[in-house]
Design a protein around this motif. Structure first.
Motif, mmCIF file in Angstrom:
data_model
loop_
_atom_site.group_PDB
_atom_site.id
_atom_site.type_symbol
_atom_site.label_atom_id
_atom_site.label_comp_id
_atom_site.label_asym_id
_atom_site.label_seq_id
_atom_site.Cartn_x
_atom_site.Cartn_y
_atom_site.Cartn_z
ATOM 1 N N TYR A 77 -4.289 -3.304 -6.663
ATOM 2 C CA TYR A 77 -4.791 -4.407 -7.478
ATOM 3 C C TYR A 77 -5.617 -5.365 -6.632
ATOM 4 N N TYR A 78 -6.355 -6.235 -7.312
ATOM 5 C CA TYR A 78 -7.184 -7.235 -6.644
ATOM 6 C C TYR A 78 -6.448 -8.569 -6.638
ATOM 7 N N LEU A 79 -6.415 -9.224 -5.481
ATOM 8 C CA LEU A 79 -5.789 -10.536 -5.361
ATOM 9 C C LEU A 79 -6.888 -11.569 -5.118
ATOM 10 N N PRO A 80 -7.224 -12.383 -6.127
ATOM 11 C CA PRO A 80 -8.335 -13.321 -6.003
ATOM 12 C C PRO A 80 -8.180 -14.328 -4.863
ATOM 13 N N SER A 81 -6.978 -14.819 -4.622
ATOM 14 C CA SER A 81 -6.786 -15.832 -3.579
ATOM 15 C C SER A 81 -7.108 -15.287 -2.182
ATOM 16 N N ALA A 82 -6.959 -13.984 -1.997
ATOM 17 C CA ALA A 82 -7.280 -13.358 -0.713
ATOM 18 C C ALA A 82 -8.651 -12.690 -0.741
ATOM 19 N N MET A 83 -9.217 -12.582 -1.924
ATOM 20 C CA MET A 83 -10.495 -11.895 -2.143
ATOM 21 C C MET A 83 -10.472 -10.476 -1.598
ATOM 22 N N ASN A 84 -9.382 -9.754 -1.888
ATOM 23 C CA ASN A 84 -9.332 -8.362 -1.450
ATOM 24 C C ASN A 84 -8.434 -7.525 -2.348
ATOM 25 N N TRP A 85 -8.591 -6.217 -2.213
ATOM 26 C CA TRP A 85 -7.746 -5.247 -2.898
ATOM 27 C C TRP A 85 -6.547 -4.977 -2.018
ATOM 28 N N ARG A 86 -5.398 -4.651 -2.630
ATOM 29 C CA ARG A 86 -4.196 -4.384 -1.853
ATOM 30 C C ARG A 86 -3.269 -3.439 -2.609
ATOM 31 N N ILE A 87 -2.344 -2.860 -1.876
ATOM 32 C CA ILE A 87 -1.336 -1.990 -2.472
ATOM 33 C C ILE A 87 0.020 -2.579 -2.143
ATOM 34 N N TYR A 88 0.796 -2.817 -3.194
ATOM 35 C CA TYR A 88 2.117 -3.434 -3.056
ATOM 36 C C TYR A 88 2.946 -3.004 -4.260
ATOM 37 N N HIS A 89 4.251 -3.198 -4.200
ATOM 38 C CA HIS A 89 5.105 -2.732 -5.293
ATOM 39 C C HIS A 89 5.179 -3.699 -6.482
ATOM 40 N N ASP A 90 4.496 -4.845 -6.421
ATOM 41 C CA ASP A 90 4.519 -5.793 -7.534
ATOM 42 C C ASP A 90 3.191 -6.538 -7.598
ATOM 43 N N TYR A 91 2.345 -6.196 -8.550
ATOM 44 C CA TYR A 91 1.045 -6.854 -8.647
ATOM 45 C C TYR A 91 1.126 -8.204 -9.349
ATOM 46 N N THR A 92 2.216 -8.488 -10.052
ATOM 47 C CA THR A 92 2.344 -9.756 -10.773
ATOM 48 C C THR A 92 2.792 -10.893 -9.870
ATOM 49 N N TYR A 93 3.337 -10.564 -8.730
ATOM 50 C CA TYR A 93 3.888 -11.557 -7.816
ATOM 51 C C TYR A 93 2.805 -12.363 -7.111
ATOM 52 N N GLY A 94 1.705 -11.730 -6.760
ATOM 53 C CA GLY A 94 0.608 -12.412 -6.100
ATOM 54 C C GLY A 94 0.864 -12.765 -4.652
ATOM 55 N N ALA A 95 1.800 -12.084 -4.042
ATOM 56 C CA ALA A 95 2.137 -12.371 -2.646
ATOM 57 C C ALA A 95 1.032 -11.914 -1.717
ATOM 58 N N MET A 96 0.980 -12.522 -0.564
ATOM 59 C CA MET A 96 0.020 -12.107 0.452
ATOM 60 C C MET A 96 0.505 -10.831 1.143
ATOM 61 N N ASN A 97 1.768 -10.455 0.930
ATOM 62 C CA ASN A 97 2.310 -9.233 1.524
ATOM 63 C C ASN A 97 1.659 -8.015 0.894
ATOM 64 N N ALA A 98 1.365 -7.051 1.714
ATOM 65 C CA ALA A 98 0.865 -5.766 1.225
ATOM 66 C C ALA A 98 0.898 -4.786 2.374
ATOM 67 N N GLY A 99 1.250 -3.554 2.068
ATOM 68 C CA GLY A 99 1.260 -2.539 3.107
ATOM 69 C C GLY A 99 -0.123 -2.045 3.447
ATOM 70 N N VAL A 100 -1.018 -2.106 2.474
ATOM 71 C CA VAL A 100 -2.395 -1.662 2.654
ATOM 72 C C VAL A 100 -3.296 -2.688 1.976
ATOM 73 N N SER A 101 -4.342 -3.118 2.673
ATOM 74 C CA SER A 101 -5.279 -4.104 2.115
ATOM 75 C C SER A 101 -6.689 -3.821 2.580
ATOM 76 N N SER A 102 -7.643 -4.212 1.735
ATOM 77 C CA SER A 102 -9.038 -4.218 2.165
ATOM 78 C C SER A 102 -9.287 -5.596 2.765
ATOM 79 N N PHE A 103 -9.980 -5.636 3.872
ATOM 80 C CA PHE A 103 -10.260 -6.918 4.522
ATOM 81 C C PHE A 103 -11.751 -7.205 4.546
ATOM 82 N N SER A 104 -12.412 -6.885 3.446
ATOM 83 C CA SER A 104 -13.853 -7.072 3.392
ATOM 84 C C SER A 104 -14.233 -8.441 2.848
ATOM 85 N N ASP A 105 -13.248 -9.222 2.403
ATOM 86 C CA ASP A 105 -13.510 -10.551 1.843
ATOM 87 C C ASP A 105 -14.656 -10.540 0.846
#
Length: 123
Positions: A77-105
């Protein structure tokens, strides 16, 4: 066209006639991908690698993708506050935690257009 943004003069039925109350239609993101394959981090994040299928849900104005053939579902999913895509077990939480993320801002509409993907290596 995927979104009706080119249409104009949107109107609402007011019971006996149409009225034009200034309706705006905005397409948040256009991504034709129904299936996304994530690969390359099998050593550290194997459970987050594989096939993700688009859900009928959005987060941050973009489609949410789900991988279900694991003990716990994983979401791309996409997290607007971080301006990146990420993979995590809960997309509704909006946490900065993620095992995999795009860091292209950036604000890419599709995860396949994001860049600089990184996986957490446990350190």
């Amino acid at each position: 066209e995927a979104c009706p943004t080119g249409a104009s003069d949107w109107q609402v039925w007011a019971g006996t006639t149409f009225t034009s109350p200034g309706i705006n239609v905005t397409c948040l993101a256009v991504c034709p991908c129904e299936v996304v394959v994530v690969s390359g981090a099998d050593t550290h994040e194997a459970r987050r690698m594989g096939v993700f299928r688009r859900l009928n849900a959005t987060h941050g104005g973009r489609w949410v993708y789900e991988k279900t053939n694991v003990m716990e579902a994983e979401y791309l999913y996409y997290l607007p506050s971080a301006m990146n895509w990420r993979i995590y077990h809960d997309y509704t939480y909006g946490a900065m935690n993620a095992g995999v993320s795009s860091f292209s801002d950036d604000s890419t509409a599709c995860p396949s257009d994001a860049s600089n993907w990184q996986a957490w290596d446990g350190t």
